[in-house]
Design an enzyme around this catalytic site. Structure first.
Site, PDB file in Angstrom:
ATOM      1  N   GLU A  32      -3.012  -7.509  -7.436  1.00  0.00           N
ATOM      2  CA  GLU A  32      -4.395  -7.540  -6.421  1.00  0.00           C
ATOM      3  C   GLU A  32      -5.996  -6.797  -6.912  1.00  0.00           C
ATOM      4  O   GLU A  32      -5.442  -7.152  -8.304  1.00  0.00           O
ATOM      5  CB  GLU A  32      -3.728  -6.252  -5.197  1.00  0.00           C
ATOM      6  CG  GLU A  32      -3.613  -5.238  -6.117  1.00  0.00           C
ATOM      7  CD  GLU A  32      -3.448  -3.342  -5.037  1.00  0.00           C
ATOM      8  OE1 GLU A  32      -3.134  -3.635  -4.058  1.00  0.00           O
ATOM      9  OE2 GLU A  32      -2.909  -3.077  -5.743  1.00  0.00           O
ATOM     10  N   ASP A  86     -11.791   2.243  -6.000  1.00  0.00           N
ATOM     11  CA  ASP A  86     -12.346   0.794  -5.758  1.00  0.00           C
ATOM     12  C   ASP A  86     -13.602   0.686  -5.424  1.00  0.00           C
ATOM     13  O   ASP A  86     -14.266  -0.346  -4.884  1.00  0.00           O
ATOM     14  CB  ASP A  86     -11.695   0.320  -4.217  1.00  0.00           C
ATOM     15  CG  ASP A  86     -10.560   1.357  -4.228  1.00  0.00           C
ATOM     16  OD1 ASP A  86      -9.203   1.052  -4.913  1.00  0.00           O
ATOM     17  OD2 ASP A  86     -10.172   0.778  -3.032  1.00  0.00           O
TER      18      ASP A  86
END
Length: 581
Positions: A253, A77
């Site tokens: 997302e 991430d």
């Protein structure tokens, strides 16, 4: 970020004050107990980790090249920002402590770790969090309007939820968390050049409006920079479902907004964190939309290629963009390089690609073909990775005799500060054992190093005299509390033993054991070749002897153990050993 098998909604409500206070009290008592001098505490020294992946042996670098991933092992991430010639990058850290590793570069090739954004108990409340809870998808942004850096994230622990911390200098520490009043995950800040600010994030559809499993939305709020809060009543859904809701896209997302040539671009991950992962892009004339998807989405994915392709990279997505040297754009993103049996023991690392933004929409260069191992360096940039404090990649060796006054930043704890159970002595690293073992959903007295290669060996010397069967010290290969290997010294009756135990779904099985002479320090070693692991020891620093034969790395793989983390190699001690010979 999400993976199949996890619940699609999360309860961000605070636990009851009494329960939380009790757990904090237990945590503090355990920490204080470990700080006391323990007569028989093990001392670790001469740690060595050596990676030997075939992909790097077959693809040596030329002078003008560098490897991707930039960060091997569990560094998922990624988010990146820039101030002048300084680039900063952060990663998810889940229940690791300290949390959110932060890196600095001047050229996007050579990176040094500055430390961690969340390095204090007042910032990180993960003491009772599952290994894949805690800190999700941090976003780092520099706001030129007030010369301040922000890190916004979701902390699934301590009743915190979405939060932001900030600093004037990322190398000099960050504020305590400011809790933000909105639900959902993966928040990201956008600072417009007119002084206005916004938060975008993933959220559930309005109640009763979910059309299918994995249906999510992207929401935007105005952000009050003066008071660090979202402005009540300004929330608006700007993407419903994904690029084309008629196709039932899942898990839109990881949103980020960028401004270029007066227009606003919204980039998101789509398809879930597994094999259908991708990156998609939208455009609007206003930050609040409406956002129109590009007609060439996705702009990055590895989902269309044969499962058994050579040198496989997979799960690519969850990206962030930055303007690099010379005005050239680059994108950082997560991906995996599984082993020969498609196991994912190293977890999701940080990859990078150049981005072509000469047209209306950005496109990851070669992001829609099987990803390569090497990239051309930006013009004039020399590859110094692994030198002068720059983070290594490719095949490398990391050694640590624990002779420095402070720990290398690559060493982490789980659920609690390292400093609560370790001390650096003239003989090496002393670990004062907690009265809980590696299976506890609690801080454990274990110092971890990320597994960064599919083929590696790790060796450490330990000096230790267990006093009872409750005492154990050694090394662990750890995916989570219910999936791990323990290889350590313990006692049975008046005899000292070395034991190898496998824990799968919380059930522990002894794989092998052997009486051992501990009058001299013992070297413990784990050797992995893809999915095959061996645990060895030496009492003369010359010849190693195997215990337990060759065992499977299956339980160390994300696709078996679940969750979001990669495998960790731990230096471990416990005063509550439950491996009974």
């Amino acid at each position: 970020m999400r993976k199949k098998g996890f619940k699609s909604t999360f309860n961000l409500k605070c636990r009851g004050a009494i329960l939380l206070a009790a757990m904090l009290s237990m945590f503090d008592a355990s920490s204080q107990e470990a700080k006391k001098t323990v007569k028989n505490a093990p001392v670790f020294s001469e740690f060595s980790y050596r990676g030997d992946d075939q992909i790097y042996n077959e693809n040596p670098l030329h002078a003008d090249e560098f490897y991707t991933p930039l960060l091997q092992g569990c560094y998922p991430d990624p988010s990146i920002t820039r101030k002048g010639n300084d680039y900063y990058l952060v990663n998810s850290s889940f229940a690791f402590f300290p949390g959110v590793p932060i890196f600095h570069s001047n050229d996007l090739v050579n990176w040094k770790q500055l430390g961690h954004v969340l390095d204090r108990p007042s910032q990180l409340k993960v003491q009772d969090a599952g290994i894949s809870a805690g800190i999700y998808a941090p976003d780092i942004k520099y706001n030129p309007n007030n010369d301040t850096f922000y890190m916004i994230t979701t902390q699934f622990a301590g009743g915190i939820g979405n939060m932001v911390v900030k600093t004037k200098d990322p190398a000099k520490g960050w504020s305590d968390p400011i809790k933000l009043q909105f639900e959902g995950i993966d928040p990201s800040l956008f600072f417009d050049d007119n002084g206005k600010a916004y938060v975008v994030h993933n959220d559930a559809p309005p109640k009763g409006k979910a059309l299918y499993e994995g249906h999510r939305v992207i929401k935007i709020w105005e952000y009050d920079v003066q008071n660090d809060r979202v402005v009540p009543g300004t929330d608006k859904i700007i993407v419903d479902g994904g690029v084309d809701i008629s196709q039932k896209p899942i898990w839109i997302e990881g949103p980020h907004i960028y401004k270029k040539n007066g227009r606003y671009y919204l980039m998101c991950a789509e398809g879930g964190t597994g094999g259908w992962h991708s990156e998609v892009i939208f455009v609007s004339d206003k930050p609040t939309g409406p956002f129109i998807p590009a007609n060439n989405n996705p702009i990055l994915t590895q989902r269309y290629f044969p499962v058994n392709r050579a040198n496989k990279v997979d799960w690519a997505g969850h990206a962030d963009l930055v303007e690099g040297p010379g005005g050239k754009y680059y994108g950082v993103f997560l991906a995996i390089r599984p082993n020969e049996t498609n196991r994912v023991t190293t977890g999701r690392g940080t990859f990078i690609l150049p981005v072509d933004w000469t047209g209306e929409f950005p496109v990851f260069e070669n992001g829609l073909i099987p990803l390569k191992t090497k990239l051309k360096s930006p013009a004039g940039v020399k590859n110094l990775t692994g030198q002068n404090g720059f983070f290594p990649n490719g095949n490398f060796t990391f050694t640590d005799n624990f002779a420095e006054k402070v720990l290398d930043y690559r060493w982490i704890g789980v659920r609690g500060p390292r400093e609560d159970f370790i001390s650096l002595t003239k003989n090496g690293l002393k670990i004062n054992p907690y009265k809980q073992n590696i299976k506890a959903v609690a801080p454990t007295s274990t110092l971890f190093y990320r597994q960064q290669h599919n083929t590696f060996d790790a060796t450490v010397t330990v000096k230790y005299v267990p006093q009872s069967e409750k005492d154990l010290a050694g090394i662990v290969c750890y995916q989570r509390e219910t999936f791990n290997y323990v290889f350590g010294l313990t006692k049975k009756g008046n005899e000292n033993y070395l034991v190898l135990a496998r824990t799968e779904k919380g059930k522990t099985t002894i794989i092998g054991s052997e009486k051992i002479d501990i009058r001299k320090p013992v070297q413990l070693q784990v050797v992995a070749k893809g999915d095959n692991y061996q645990f060895n020891y030496s009492t003369d620093k010359q010849q190693f002897k195997n215990v337990g034969g060759t065992v499977s790395g299956d339980i160390l793989s994300t696709d078996v153990a679940g969750g979001f983390t990669g495998s960790l190699i731990g230096l471990y001690a416990t005063a509550e050993n439950d491996i009974t010979l």
